[in-house]
Design a protein around this motif. Sequence first.
Motif, PDB file in Angstrom:
ATOM      1  N   CYS A 102      42.718  42.890  63.474  1.00  0.00           N
ATOM      2  CA  CYS A 102      41.336  42.847  63.687  1.00  0.00           C
ATOM      3  C   CYS A 102      40.222  42.843  62.808  1.00  0.00           C
ATOM      4  O   CYS A 102      40.486  43.482  61.797  1.00  0.00           O
TER       5      CYS A 102
ATOM      6  N   HIS B  85      38.076  46.176  62.897  1.00  0.00           N
ATOM      7  CA  HIS B  85      38.624  47.500  62.581  1.00  0.00           C
ATOM      8  C   HIS B  85      39.691  47.409  61.660  1.00  0.00           C
ATOM      9  O   HIS B  85      40.505  46.608  61.711  1.00  0.00           O
TER      10      HIS B  85
ATOM     11  N   CYS C 276      40.658  43.444  71.457  1.00  0.00           N
ATOM     12  CA  CYS C 276      41.670  43.806  70.638  1.00  0.00           C
ATOM     13  C   CYS C 276      42.168  45.493  71.140  1.00  0.00           C
ATOM     14  O   CYS C 276      41.406  46.196  71.701  1.00  0.00           O
TER      15      CYS C 276
ATOM     16  N   CYS D 241      40.759  48.856  68.732  1.00  0.00           N
ATOM     17  CA  CYS D 241      39.416  49.163  68.841  1.00  0.00           C
ATOM     18  C   CYS D 241      38.689  48.833  70.203  1.00  0.00           C
ATOM     19  O   CYS D 241      37.506  48.976  70.349  1.00  0.00           O
TER      20      CYS D 241
HETATM   21 ZN   LIG Z   1      39.962  45.999  66.731  1.00  0.00          ZN
END
Ligand SMILES: [Zn+2]
Length: 646
Positions: free
Chosen positions: A52, A55, A73, A76
């Motif tokens: 990702c 994050h 995701c 997050c």
């Molecule tokens: Zn994420």
Amino acid sequence: MSPSDFPPSARGGSGVIDRSVVDQVRQRTDLVELVGQYMPLRRAGMNWIARCPFHEERTPSFNVNAERGFYFCFGCKASGDALKFYEQIEGVNFVEALRALAEKAGVELPETRDPERIAEDRRQRDLGERLAAACELAAAYYERCLVDAPYSELARDVLSERGVAEEVTARFRLGYAPARWDGLAEHLKAQKVSPADAELAGLLMPGRNGGWYDRFRHRLMFPVVDRAGRVVAFSGRVLPVTEDMPEGLVPEDAGKYINSPETPLYKKSELLYGLGSARTTMRQKAEAILVEGNFDVVQMHQHGFTETVAPLGTSFTEAQARLLRRFAENVVLLFDGDEAGRKATAAAYSVCAEVGLAARVGVLPAKMDPDSYLRSADPEFGLEGMTQILHGAPSLVEWLISTSRTRLRDAVPQRIAALRIIAPAIAAVRDIGERRAYISQAVHTLHLDESVVEGIVRENLRQIGRPMEFTEQKSTLPKARAGLGELFPSAGEARVMDRKAQAAIVASVLWCPQLLEVPELAELNTLVDKITWSLVAEAQREWAEGQRLDAPTLLDLAPNPADRQWLAEQLSPTEAETPELLARARAMLMGALTTLRRLHIGRVTAELKDRSFAAGVDGDHKSEAQVLNEELNMKRELALKRRVGG
Ligand SMILES: [Zn+2]
């Protein structure tokens, strides 16, 4: 991340940007290709996955669903379509993202503005491009001069004294403005840059007898890069002067730094030094470090703190905070360990609170800045010490409370005065629990009665129009999966069961869209609330049309961010559509339908009872009989449904 993030015109259809244009851009943008430009994607079942970008993570949980045109995701919970992705990764707003992707996709955005405005915008854009081109030429020229211009060793000495590595010098494109009146002026002339443009870009200044001369002479040059990655300005640091330099070339009263003036491209209060190099890390960590000086930024990056930026010789402005907020949620203020640094830190709280940046304070020893701290020979300082400072940085409010002790004299008026400095910062804290904790800290530190502290904080809360208590936005779609309850639930239980059942229906058809063809779904209209019905109806429409679901359209139907996130999760199946999954989803759907029917009949029966009671009291026997008959029919229906569907 809710529909309300979109400008009304983009959602509703009327206004500047028509919904159909937005859809067209979305459809013509290959999400997998777009995402692939930023990070490597790997195929996994029906999805593409990656680490990702929003994050920090080791194992990929970022899913791109090409068919449904959206990403999600699991770490997050970031989700959205191609436009949202572009907005988030580039830190731009919706309209900017739409323009960029429309251009890439070859979609013509309809212009509804008047032709004069369009022409003016074009003139401005052309001018901006010319000025940026002049700045780029200047940056490259200064970079070359750092290597071989006369006196450039004085600039290189400063860099090597500070231990700035060549790689970092190159990354920040540090340069040297030569010790001449017309070094850059001559260079730009040879490159056919109009001197008027170069003056407008802040590079040249008009001479008294006509002609132009260099604004920056014999300076260590720090190019300032804007959000689009273009060089738009410079910050030039003073260098030691030798006696053989031309008279007046470096005025004695010139400041330690001179900066480009404001230009059509450059508003210093709206940019941050180091942003170009820091944006990726800021986004990944959702955190930024704010230092005071250019050298602090360079040194922090060299030591691996690549999320560091600095305001450009101004105090931290709201526009800068807003810019930072596009990339990070938290900021550590790492200002110099002197009185000015303390004042700047204290002043930053309202700016951070205003834009929703959570601020912490890195406390440096007195008379040190991040640059000198990192270079210090003291084994307690340096990289390790810095890591500890950042790690243990207290929140800005905590820092304000704890440092107010030093100002504390025992007299009550002075303690109240100290409280008046802290109270606005406490009031600006959004979380009620956190705010309570700070109030009790202030009580202890200032030796004041709790009611006094609360009273003054409440005053400040009123001023910013926030109540003392803070209630969180509640989701209207339930979170839990289906569970069949009792036959005669209480009103509260019935509500929970109802919400669970509606959620189960939405989830099951999103996991296995072929369930949208189940004929029983026709009943839904009367059994579920408007939101659930609009979701299922839209999904049915899309499925009937092209045997696929368009996630962005469905996500736009979510009434709030919490529901949107829940929907995004249901739209990202983790398992392939096997016969087992289909069977499970089908059972879930049917079970939920039965529950909804039962609840519906329960509601209708209760209503009928009320009516029959009222009718009986009125003595209208005919209508009472009719009511009881209806009730009987409903009960029969319930029993039948239970036998067939349950
Ligand atoms: Zn994420």
